[in-house]
Design a protein around this motif. Sequence first.
Motif, PDB file in Angstrom:
ATOM      1  N   GLN A   1       0.357   0.284   6.755  1.00  0.00           N
ATOM      2  CA  GLN A   1      -0.760  -0.391   6.308  1.00  0.00           C
ATOM      3  C   GLN A   1      -0.007  -1.666   5.427  1.00  0.00           C
ATOM      4  O   GLN A   1      -0.726  -2.858   5.776  1.00  0.00           O
ATOM      5  CB  GLN A   1      -1.842   0.184   5.053  1.00  0.00           C
ATOM      6  CG  GLN A   1      -2.601   1.295   5.752  1.00  0.00           C
ATOM      7  CD  GLN A   1      -3.538   2.021   4.895  1.00  0.00           C
ATOM      8  OE1 GLN A   1      -2.941   2.042   3.774  1.00  0.00           O
ATOM      9  NE2 GLN A   1      -4.826   2.111   5.404  1.00  0.00           N
TER      10      GLN A   1
ATOM     11  N   SER B   1       0.932   3.526   2.200  1.00  0.00           N
ATOM     12  CA  SER B   1       1.311   3.466   3.692  1.00  0.00           C
ATOM     13  C   SER B   1       2.182   2.636   4.281  1.00  0.00           C
ATOM     14  O   SER B   1       1.908   1.394   3.824  1.00  0.00           O
ATOM     15  CB  SER B   1       0.033   3.595   4.395  1.00  0.00           C
ATOM     16  OG  SER B   1       0.499   3.421   6.124  1.00  0.00           O
TER      17      SER B   1
ATOM     18  N   GLU C   1       0.765  -1.313   0.111  1.00  0.00           N
ATOM     19  CA  GLU C   1       0.024   0.149   0.209  1.00  0.00           C
ATOM     20  C   GLU C   1       0.862   1.213   0.060  1.00  0.00           C
ATOM     21  O   GLU C   1       2.132   1.267   0.189  1.00  0.00           O
ATOM     22  CB  GLU C   1      -0.909   0.074   1.316  1.00  0.00           C
ATOM     23  CG  GLU C   1      -1.810  -1.085   1.416  1.00  0.00           C
ATOM     24  CD  GLU C   1      -2.814  -1.610   0.344  1.00  0.00           C
ATOM     25  OE1 GLU C   1      -3.122  -0.348  -0.283  1.00  0.00           O
ATOM     26  OE2 GLU C   1      -3.435  -2.390   0.405  1.00  0.00           O
TER      27      GLU C   1
END
Length: 246
Positions: free
Chosen positions: A57, A54, A52
């Motif tokens: 994440q 992030s 992802e």
Amino acid sequence: GFTHDICSAVHATAAASPFLRTLPLQKYGLEFIEPTAQLAHPFDDGRAVVVERSVEQTAAGLGRDGGSYARLFGRVVDNWPRLERAVLGPVTWPRHPFSLAAFGVRALRSAEGLATSLFDSEQARALFGGIAAHGMLPLDRALTAGFGLVLGAMAHLVGWVIPRGGAQKLTDALVAHLRTLGGEVIANHRVTSLDELPPARAVMCDLSPRPFLGVAGHRLPPAYRRSLERYRYGMGVFKVDWALDG
């Protein structure tokens, strides 16, 4: 009715390039598309690991290796403003030698060695190896970890983006800007020898060894020419043409 985007790829390093960011390429229609998920590594049993935007994440999907992933890429992402000039710019004396040294300790290793030492699971090791494989080198060779670190960090820094309309749009924008500076582009013209070209301080040849020898072999030092003559092309693996609806 299809756009044939020959040898297309993600262009994360173009979006992150300190030099290209100085050019007004958006003025000439360049727009990058960021995917919802940056990349995925599938496994034979139907599972997949997803990266992802992030770091946190992504780490959450790696189970017991999540902490190691977050520390590894979190450091690169946090230090990127001090690294980008050295990694994506011309070779020069580093402005932030300590940050570069900390990055280099891991980047100089093999992808296999770094992944094995940091990760316990097949998923995390395969994910890092798959990213590092873009270096087109065996993953047990030194320096291959650097490909995995830089390209992996790109997913979190700018995303694994593609130009809207295909990779040609990036070239089109660069050519349009070059023309405003007085440059000229001549396409579809075969060059068989450097002697055909006008005088220039530098000539850049985007060629593999065999055609390069045909064009410039007579200008090369004998030892370098013999080295290129010994080059052997590798085997191709496979080619996939995707028909996409958007």
